[in-house]
Design a protein around this motif. Structure first.
Motif, PDB file in Angstrom:
ATOM      1  N   VAL A  25      57.467   3.418  97.662  1.00 50.43           N
ATOM      2  CA  VAL A  25      56.332   4.339  97.519  1.00 50.43           C
ATOM      3  C   VAL A  25      56.666   5.596  98.310  1.00 50.43           C
ATOM      4  CG1 VAL A  25      53.872   4.652  97.980  1.00 50.43           C
ATOM      5  CG2 VAL A  25      54.746   2.408  97.298  1.00 50.43           C
ATOM      6  N   PRO A  26      56.588   6.758  97.692  1.00 47.72           N
ATOM      7  CA  PRO A  26      56.900   7.979  98.435  1.00 47.72           C
ATOM      8  C   PRO A  26      55.842   8.212  99.520  1.00 47.72           C
ATOM      9  CG  PRO A  26      56.021   8.536  96.286  1.00 47.72           C
ATOM     10  CD  PRO A  26      56.204   7.051  96.319  1.00 47.72           C
ATOM     11  N   PRO A  27      56.249   8.807 100.635  1.00 49.34           N
ATOM     12  CA  PRO A  27      55.273   9.083 101.696  1.00 49.34           C
ATOM     13  C   PRO A  27      54.262  10.120 101.219  1.00 49.34           C
ATOM     14  CG  PRO A  27      57.363  10.137 102.199  1.00 49.34           C
ATOM     15  CD  PRO A  27      57.576   9.304 100.975  1.00 49.34           C
ATOM     16  N   PRO A  28      53.058  10.124 101.797  1.00 50.18           N
ATOM     17  CA  PRO A  28      52.056  11.113 101.379  1.00 50.18           C
ATOM     18  C   PRO A  28      52.513  12.521 101.738  1.00 50.18           C
ATOM     19  CG  PRO A  28      51.263   9.892 103.274  1.00 50.18           C
ATOM     20  CD  PRO A  28      52.546   9.256 102.835  1.00 50.18           C
ATOM     21  N   ARG A  29      52.065  13.491 100.944  1.00 52.07           N
ATOM     22  CA  ARG A  29      52.463  14.879 101.174  1.00 52.07           C
ATOM     23  C   ARG A  29      51.793  15.480 102.411  1.00 52.07           C
ATOM     24  NH1 ARG A  29      52.356  17.617  95.227  1.00 52.07           N
ATOM     25  NH2 ARG A  29      53.487  15.958  94.176  1.00 52.07           N
ATOM     26  N   PHE A  30      50.647  14.974 102.786  1.00 52.29           N
ATOM     27  CA  PHE A  30      49.932  15.488 103.949  1.00 52.29           C
ATOM     28  C   PHE A  30      49.430  14.315 104.767  1.00 52.29           C
ATOM     29  CE2 PHE A  30      46.779  14.694 100.773  1.00 52.29           C
ATOM     30  CZ  PHE A  30      45.690  14.209 101.464  1.00 52.29           C
TER      31      PHE A  30
END
Length: 121
Positions: A25-30
C-alpha cells in the motif's frame, strides 16, 4: 494435454497465487491532523469556553473607585458628581445616583438607603 497434467498445472497456479504477497500500500500523500477532542457549542454555533473559575461578568466600563473615607471623626465623605447637574453618586454602597438639586455644594445629605450622611460636592 491430459487431465492429470492439467489438474496439476491448475493446482500449482492456485498454490502460487496463494503464496504471492499482495501489492504494498503506498504511503499517504499527507499526514492528517491528530484527532481533536469534541468542542461544545452554544445554540448559535459559537464555541463554549471551558469554565476557568472566574465569573462571566465583564468588568464595568467605568469601575467605581472605592469611596473616600473620612480622615477624622465627624468628617463625612463627599459624593462624586455625575454628568447631570443636581445628581451625585453616593459614596456608600450600593453607590446609587441621588438627586441633590435642592442642596448646595458642601451641605450634608443623608443617603436614602443606608441612612449615612455624606457631603454634596
Amino acid at each position: 494435454m491430459s487431465k492429470p497434467l492439467l489438474f496439476a498445472a491448475a493446482a500449482v497456479a492456485m498454490i502460487h497465487a496463494a503464496c504471492t504477497l499482495p501489492e504494498p500500500v503506498p504511503p499517504p500523500r499527507f499526514k492528517p491532523n491528530p484527532p481533536y477532542p469534541p468542542q461544545q457549542v452554544d445554540p448559535y454555533g459559537q464555541p463554549i469556553e471551558p469554565y476557568n473559575g472566574q465569573p462571566d461578568v465583564a468588568p464595568p466600563d467605568n469601575p467605581t473607585p472605592p469611596p473616600p473615607q473620612p480622615t477624622r471623626p465627624g468628617e463625612y465623605p463627599t459624593a462624586r458628581a455625575t454628568a447631570k447637574p443636581g445628581e451625585v453618586i453616593s459614596p456608600y454602597e450600593p453607590y446609587e445616583v441621588i438627586d441633590v438639586s435642592e442642596y448646595t455644594s458642601g451641605q450634608l445629605v443623608r443617603h436614602p438607603t443606608s441612612r449615612k450622611i455624606f457631603r454634596v460636592p
